[in-house]
Scaffold this active site. Structure first.
Site, PDB file in Angstrom:
ATOM      1  N   HIS A  64       0.808  -1.225   0.000  1.00 49.45           N
ATOM      2  CA  HIS A  64       0.000   0.000   0.000  1.00 49.45           C
ATOM      3  C   HIS A  64       0.841   1.276   0.000  1.00 49.45           C
ATOM      4  O   HIS A  64       0.283   2.370  -0.154  1.00 49.45           O
ATOM      5  CB  HIS A  64      -0.932   0.026   1.213  1.00 49.45           C
ATOM      6  CG  HIS A  64      -1.974  -1.041   1.204  1.00 49.45           C
ATOM      7  ND1 HIS A  64      -2.824  -1.246   0.135  1.00 49.45           N
ATOM      8  CD2 HIS A  64      -2.297  -1.980   2.135  1.00 49.45           C
ATOM      9  CE1 HIS A  64      -3.623  -2.264   0.407  1.00 49.45           C
ATOM     10  NE2 HIS A  64      -3.320  -2.728   1.607  1.00 49.45           N
ATOM     11  N   ASP A  96      -3.339 -10.522  -2.302  1.00 54.81           N
ATOM     12  CA  ASP A  96      -3.889  -9.970  -1.071  1.00 54.81           C
ATOM     13  C   ASP A  96      -5.343  -9.547  -1.299  1.00 54.81           C
ATOM     14  O   ASP A  96      -5.712  -9.140  -2.408  1.00 54.81           O
ATOM     15  CB  ASP A  96      -3.057  -8.760  -0.641  1.00 54.81           C
ATOM     16  CG  ASP A  96      -3.357  -8.271   0.760  1.00 54.81           C
ATOM     17  OD1 ASP A  96      -2.586  -8.582   1.672  1.00 54.81           O
ATOM     18  OD2 ASP A  96      -4.368  -7.549   0.932  1.00 54.81           O
ATOM     19  N   HIS A 150      -6.815  -6.942  -0.243  1.00 54.34           N
ATOM     20  CA  HIS A 150      -6.881  -5.502  -0.486  1.00 54.34           C
ATOM     21  C   HIS A 150      -6.047  -5.152  -1.729  1.00 54.34           C
ATOM     22  O   HIS A 150      -4.975  -5.717  -1.944  1.00 54.34           O
ATOM     23  CB  HIS A 150      -6.343  -4.723   0.715  1.00 54.34           C
ATOM     24  CG  HIS A 150      -7.096  -4.975   1.984  1.00 54.34           C
ATOM     25  ND1 HIS A 150      -6.710  -5.936   2.895  1.00 54.34           N
ATOM     26  CD2 HIS A 150      -8.217  -4.401   2.487  1.00 54.34           C
ATOM     27  CE1 HIS A 150      -7.558  -5.946   3.910  1.00 54.34           C
ATOM     28  NE2 HIS A 150      -8.487  -5.029   3.689  1.00 54.34           N
ATOM     29  N   ASP A 210      -5.177 -12.624   3.545  1.00 56.90           N
ATOM     30  CA  ASP A 210      -6.393 -12.097   4.167  1.00 56.90           C
ATOM     31  C   ASP A 210      -7.642 -12.302   3.323  1.00 56.90           C
ATOM     32  O   ASP A 210      -8.727 -11.852   3.693  1.00 56.90           O
ATOM     33  CB  ASP A 210      -6.240 -10.621   4.539  1.00 56.90           C
ATOM     34  CG  ASP A 210      -5.483  -9.808   3.511  1.00 56.90           C
ATOM     35  OD1 ASP A 210      -5.161 -10.338   2.434  1.00 56.90           O
ATOM     36  OD2 ASP A 210      -5.211  -8.626   3.788  1.00 56.90           O
TER      37      ASP A 210
END
Length: 311
Positions: free
Chosen positions: A125, A162, A164, A246
């Site tokens: 990120h 991931d 996200h 996740d």
């Protein structure tokens, strides 16, 4: 024929506030899982400290200076609502970068067939000048640039599974035509980026959003129909994986319903593509995963496949 594991004790010194999901216990649970007898043949390395020049492959000096200045002498400081630093955070982040750089070196020079970097904080990120989403530096993007600029590769693929969207990796590689960045992620979900129309400066970015409450069947169909063919067309010389776990059904931060077996399947398929195009050369780096039991099991499955495909 070996798999290298890069870790560093500094990951245990990066403190986040009580109750924060990106916690020290993540590394402790992964370490316990990878200390099982089946993992004894891993070639274990301390992730080295990176150089400033490594970070500057993707970030400006002003970002490095700001992160360095932000580290507190005690307690924790919030860089935003999600991202925190403690007195050990800068060292941990530098070793996370250094582990990725060293893993690329090992895989490209014959020191290992593939590698997994189990360090924190994660990186996907972090944008050019903006730490966010628990991340300070763009670990996977830096690894890709290191392979391209210092090892002379022409094509590096980065696959991010991931839950996200890897907005940071996307931003850092947006203008890099020698890379192909492909991400599957839940949408809608924080950070709100990662729509199919975001394709990079040279069509070098592919985003494959998955709806909440979908499971491994849709993931497998998407990868088989879209992502694997794109990788085969690109023919990477190195495959880098942003390995966030996740998307697991037990994870508290999202609503995809993947199983541990889904991560095992996906790892095996990605390694098969790497075997076809880049001599099996894979560097995987830890991103998310916040249910500790699911994280440990999924990481163990991921690394077990790396070891099997390196044998």
């Amino acid at each position: 024929m070996t798999t290298a594991l890069f870790t560093h004790d500094s990951s245990l010194k990066h403190q986040t506030p009580a109750g924060h999901p990106e916690q020290i216990a993540r590394i402790e649970h992964i370490a316990a899982a990878l200390n099982a007898p089946q993992f004894q043949t891993l070639i274990r390395h301390d992730a080295p400290d990176c150089t400033d020049a490594d970070i500057l492959l993707c970030h400006p000096q002003s970002h490095l200076d700001a992160i360095t200045a932000a580290e507190p002498s005690s307690g924790t400081v919030a860089l935003d609502g999600d991202t925190h630093m403690s007195p050990g955070s800068l060292k941990a982040a530098r070793h996370a970068v250094g582990g990725c750089v060293a893993a690329v070196d090992a895989v490209l020079t014959g020191g290992a067939n593939n590698a997994f970097v189990a360090c924190r904080p994660p990186g996907h990120h972090a944008e050019h000048s903006t730490p966010m989403g628990f991340c300070l530096f763009g670990n996977a993007a830096i690894a890709a640039k290191h392979a391209l600029d210092r090892h002379g590769l022409s094509r590096v693929a980065v696959v991010d599974f991931d839950v996200h969207h890897g907005n940071g990796t996307q931003a850092l590689l947006w203008d890099e035509p020698r890379t192909l960045f492909i991400t599957s992620h839940q949408n809608p979900l924080w950070p709100g980026t990662g729509l199919p129309g975001e394709t990079g400066a040279t069509n070098n970015v592919q985003n494959w959003p998955l709806p909440p409450h979908s499971d491994g069947r849709l993931m497998r169909a998407t990868y088989q129909a879209e992502i694997f063919p794109a990788l085969n067309r690109f023919k990477p010389e190195l495959l880098i994986i942003s390995a966030g776990f996740d998307a697991h059904a037990d994870d508290p931060l999202a609503q995809l319903n993947w199983s541990t077996e889904d991560f095992e399947w996906l790892t095996r398929e990605l390694c098969a593509i790497a075997a076809k195009h880049c001599q099996g050369r894979v560097v995987s780096t830890l991103e998310g995963g916040y249910d500790l039991k699911a994280l440990a099991a999924s990481t163990a499955a991921h690394v077990r496949v790396l070891m099997e495909t390196a044998a």
